[in-house]
Scaffold this motif. Structure first.
Motif, short mmCIF file in Angstrom:
data_model
loop_
_atom_site.label_atom_id
_atom_site.label_comp_id
_atom_site.label_asym_id
_atom_site.label_seq_id
_atom_site.Cartn_x
_atom_site.Cartn_y
_atom_site.Cartn_z
N LEU A 130 12.85 -10.97 0.96
CA LEU A 130 11.69 -11.13 1.81
C LEU A 130 10.41 -11.43 1.04
O LEU A 130 9.37 -11.72 1.63
CB LEU A 130 11.46 -9.86 2.65
N SER A 131 10.47 -11.35 -0.28
CA SER A 131 9.25 -11.34 -1.09
C SER A 131 8.36 -12.57 -0.90
O SER A 131 7.14 -12.47 -0.99
CB SER A 131 9.59 -11.20 -2.58
N GLN A 132 8.94 -13.72 -0.62
CA GLN A 132 8.14 -14.94 -0.50
C GLN A 132 7.72 -15.26 0.93
O GLN A 132 7.06 -16.27 1.18
CB GLN A 132 8.91 -16.13 -1.09
N LEU A 133 8.08 -14.38 1.86
CA LEU A 133 7.68 -14.63 3.24
C LEU A 133 6.22 -14.23 3.46
O LEU A 133 5.76 -13.23 2.91
CB LEU A 133 8.57 -13.82 4.20
N ASP B 132 0.01 -6.90 8.45
CA ASP B 132 0.29 -5.51 8.82
C ASP B 132 1.31 -5.42 9.96
O ASP B 132 2.20 -4.57 9.93
CB ASP B 132 -1.01 -4.82 9.21
N LEU B 133 1.19 -6.27 10.96
CA LEU B 133 2.11 -6.21 12.10
C LEU B 133 3.55 -6.45 11.68
O LEU B 133 4.48 -5.90 12.28
CB LEU B 133 1.70 -7.23 13.16
N SER B 134 3.76 -7.28 10.65
CA SER B 134 5.11 -7.51 10.16
C SER B 134 5.70 -6.23 9.62
O SER B 134 6.88 -5.89 9.86
CB SER B 134 5.10 -8.58 9.06
N ALA B 135 4.89 -5.47 8.87
CA ALA B 135 5.35 -4.20 8.32
C ALA B 135 5.62 -3.20 9.44
O ALA B 135 6.61 -2.44 9.40
CB ALA B 135 4.32 -3.64 7.34
N GLN B 136 4.75 -3.18 10.46
CA GLN B 136 4.98 -2.28 11.59
C GLN B 136 6.31 -2.59 12.26
O GLN B 136 7.06 -1.68 12.64
CB GLN B 136 3.84 -2.41 12.60
N ALA B 137 6.61 -3.88 12.40
CA ALA B 137 7.85 -4.28 13.07
C ALA B 137 9.08 -3.91 12.26
O ALA B 137 10.08 -3.39 12.80
CB ALA B 137 7.82 -5.78 13.34
N LEU B 138 9.05 -4.17 10.96
CA LEU B 138 10.23 -3.97 10.12
C LEU B 138 10.42 -2.53 9.65
O LEU B 138 11.48 -2.18 9.14
CB LEU B 138 10.16 -4.91 8.90
N SER B 139 9.39 -1.70 9.80
CA SER B 139 9.49 -0.30 9.36
C SER B 139 10.00 0.62 10.46
O SER B 139 10.24 1.80 10.22
CB SER B 139 8.12 0.20 8.91
N GLY B 140 10.16 0.08 11.66
CA GLY B 140 10.57 0.92 12.79
C GLY B 140 9.40 1.49 13.55
O GLY B 140 9.59 2.10 14.61
N LEU C 20 -1.98 0.00 10.18
CA LEU C 20 -1.40 1.14 9.48
C LEU C 20 -0.75 0.77 8.16
O LEU C 20 -0.88 1.49 7.16
CB LEU C 20 -0.36 1.81 10.39
N GLY C 21 -0.01 -0.34 8.13
CA GLY C 21 0.69 -0.72 6.91
C GLY C 21 -0.27 -1.03 5.78
O GLY C 21 -0.04 -0.65 4.62
N ASP C 22 -1.36 -1.71 6.09
CA ASP C 22 -2.34 -2.06 5.06
C ASP C 22 -2.99 -0.81 4.47
O ASP C 22 -3.18 -0.71 3.25
CB ASP C 22 -3.42 -2.96 5.65
N TYR C 23 -3.33 0.15 5.32
CA TYR C 23 -3.95 1.37 4.82
C TYR C 23 -2.95 2.21 4.04
O TYR C 23 -3.29 2.83 3.02
CB TYR C 23 -4.58 2.16 5.96
N ALA C 24 -1.70 2.25 4.51
CA ALA C 24 -0.67 2.98 3.78
C ALA C 24 -0.46 2.37 2.40
O ALA C 24 -0.34 3.10 1.39
CB ALA C 24 0.65 2.96 4.56
N ALA C 25 -0.45 1.04 2.32
CA ALA C 25 -0.27 0.37 1.03
C ALA C 25 -1.48 0.57 0.13
O ALA C 25 -1.34 0.76 -1.09
CB ALA C 25 -0.02 -1.13 1.25
N GLY C 26 -2.69 0.54 0.71
CA GLY C 26 -3.90 0.77 -0.09
C GLY C 26 -3.91 2.16 -0.70
O GLY C 26 -4.24 2.33 -1.88
N ASN C 27 -3.55 3.15 0.09
CA ASN C 27 -3.47 4.52 -0.42
C ASN C 27 -2.38 4.66 -1.47
O ASN C 27 -2.57 5.32 -2.50
CB ASN C 27 -3.22 5.50 0.73
N LEU D 39 7.33 2.16 5.70
CA LEU D 39 8.70 2.67 5.84
C LEU D 39 8.77 4.13 5.39
O LEU D 39 9.48 4.95 5.99
CB LEU D 39 9.64 1.82 4.99
N ALA D 40 8.00 4.45 4.36
CA ALA D 40 7.99 5.82 3.83
C ALA D 40 7.39 6.82 4.82
O ALA D 40 7.57 8.04 4.66
CB ALA D 40 7.21 5.87 2.52
N GLN D 41 6.69 6.33 5.86
CA GLN D 41 6.11 7.22 6.85
C GLN D 41 7.05 7.49 8.03
O GLN D 41 6.74 8.30 8.90
CB GLN D 41 4.81 6.61 7.42
#
Length: 394
Positions: A133-136, A140-148, A167-174, A205-207
């Protein structure tokens, strides 16, 4: 005055939008010199977001607090030469391009360690530096969708709902900030830098606290306003659609809630004798709570009774109400941040990382290219050369 934790630390910040700037914002709060490298004329995409006040985007200010802005054209060989010189004194590099982007300019991790061997290099992307998936492209919405996360949000008989925050962007920033702090501690002990690979998908995903349950073969999905395992633990509605968050999952709290509702016999009711039985009979639990709440014209009266019985309960407040709440100002959750938008600054989030000996300090976000002259002068460029370069790129 207490020395700031990261005083003397130089960070080269190639980030834009949310995840990367949130990460480097924490470094600035604790005293690092964060040099934000921005495209000529437009800069970070966030600068163009609405709403705007006096030509400044409200969305840009908080993620980019306390940084210096260097307006530079990375496609120009002279621009790349400036970056190379800055790297010689850089401790941390943070970027959030699609993997491989900086390699095109000669600034991949393998390239950079030839200039600064002990650098801490943090790459933040949607799906990670490696993998199918790395080059796709992704947000943030993509992460929300694929993380469940999206599948777990909403009601089971209705379409799923996205989160109200990015949420995904803030989780990654932290996560990026935590990883950089860890890597700097490792460097302090060993002298070694390293590469850090952070993704919004991994971080969100870790959340997902239901992954282990799903891994055991149980089907998990959205459960509306109630918890998948705990009960009562959710949003309960009374008269005129007034609602309360009520959380009383263990036996002690269920006893207090039963007494508060005037029904101590619920403690021994076979439907409610354990958290498991209450979850199995969640409709009955919801009914008895909401029947009680419906006896109040003003749900605040129910809240007062619950508080008297030490039952955790909370009203749902709007984001605007949060900015007006005294306790948030007293705690420093809401502050007035210096800004180019207004002489009085703007109402902003305050620091949520609170340290007694080395407290964070939030300061103004930069205008585009505000520190270009300062930084180029430090690198030894003459005033004529600086004028030529800044005119070419601005």
């Amino acid at each position: 005055m207490t020395k700031k934790v990261y005083e003397g630390l130089r960070v080269l910040d190639f980030t834009a939008n949310v995840a990367g700037p949130i990460c480097t914002g924490f470094l600035a709060d604790f005293g690092a010199e964060v040099i934000k490298v921005e495209r000529p004329k437009v800069g970070d995409d966030l600068r163009g977001y609405s709403p705007q006040v006096n030509g400044v985007s409200v969305m840009f200010e908080y993620p980019n607090r306390g940084k210096k802005s260097l307006e530079i054209d990375m496609k120009d060989p002279e621009g790349r030469e400036i970056i190379t010189k800055l790297l010689e004194t850089t401790d941390v590099l943070v970027e959030n391009f699609r993997p491989g982007t900086l390699k095109k300019f000669g600034f991949s991790y393998d390239d950079v360690i030839k200039i600064k061997p002990d650098i801490v290099y943090c790459a933040i992307s949607s799906f990670g530096a490696e993998g199918e998936l790395s080059q796709l492209p992704g947000f943030d919405l993509s992460a929300q969708a694929l993380s469940g996360f999206i599948d777990m949000t909403g009601f089971p008989d209705q379409a799923p709902i996205k989160g109200g925050f990015v949420l995904g962007d803030y989780a990654a920033g932290n996560a990026g900030y935590a990883a950089i702090a860890t890597a700097l501690y490792h460097r302090e002990r060993t002298g070694e830098g390293q590469f850090i690979d952070i993704s919004t998908l991994d971080s969100l995903l870790a959340q997902n606290g239901q992954l282990e349950v799903a891994g055991m073969g149980y089907e998990v999905t959205r459960t509306g306003n109630h918890h998948a395992s705990l009960c009562p633990f959710g949003i309960y509605t009374g008269k005129n659609n007034q609602s309360l968050i009520i959380t009383a999952p263990n036996q002690g709290l269920w006893k207090k809630l039963s007494e508060a509702m005037g029904h101590p016999e619920y403690v021994d009711d076979e439907r409610f004798v354990s958290m498991v039985s209450r979850r199995e009979n969640i409709d009955d639990v919801t009914n008895v709570i909401e029947t009680w709440l419906s006896t109040f014209e003003n749900i605040d009266d129910a809240k007062d009774i619950l508080m008297e019985h030490n039952v955790p309960c909370t009203k749902i407040v709007s984001t605007y109400e949060i900015t007006q709440t005294k306790t948030n100002w007293d705690r420093g959750n809401i502050i007035r941040l210096e800004s180019d938008m207004s002489e009085d600054g703007i109402i902003s989030r305050g620091p949520h990382l609170r340290l007694t000996k080395t407290p964070p300090v939030l300061s103004k976000a930069p205008s585009l290219g505000e520190h270009s002259v300062e930084l180029l002068t430090e690198l030894g460029y003459s005033s004529d050369e600086i004028s030529r370069l800044t005119e070419k790129w601005s």
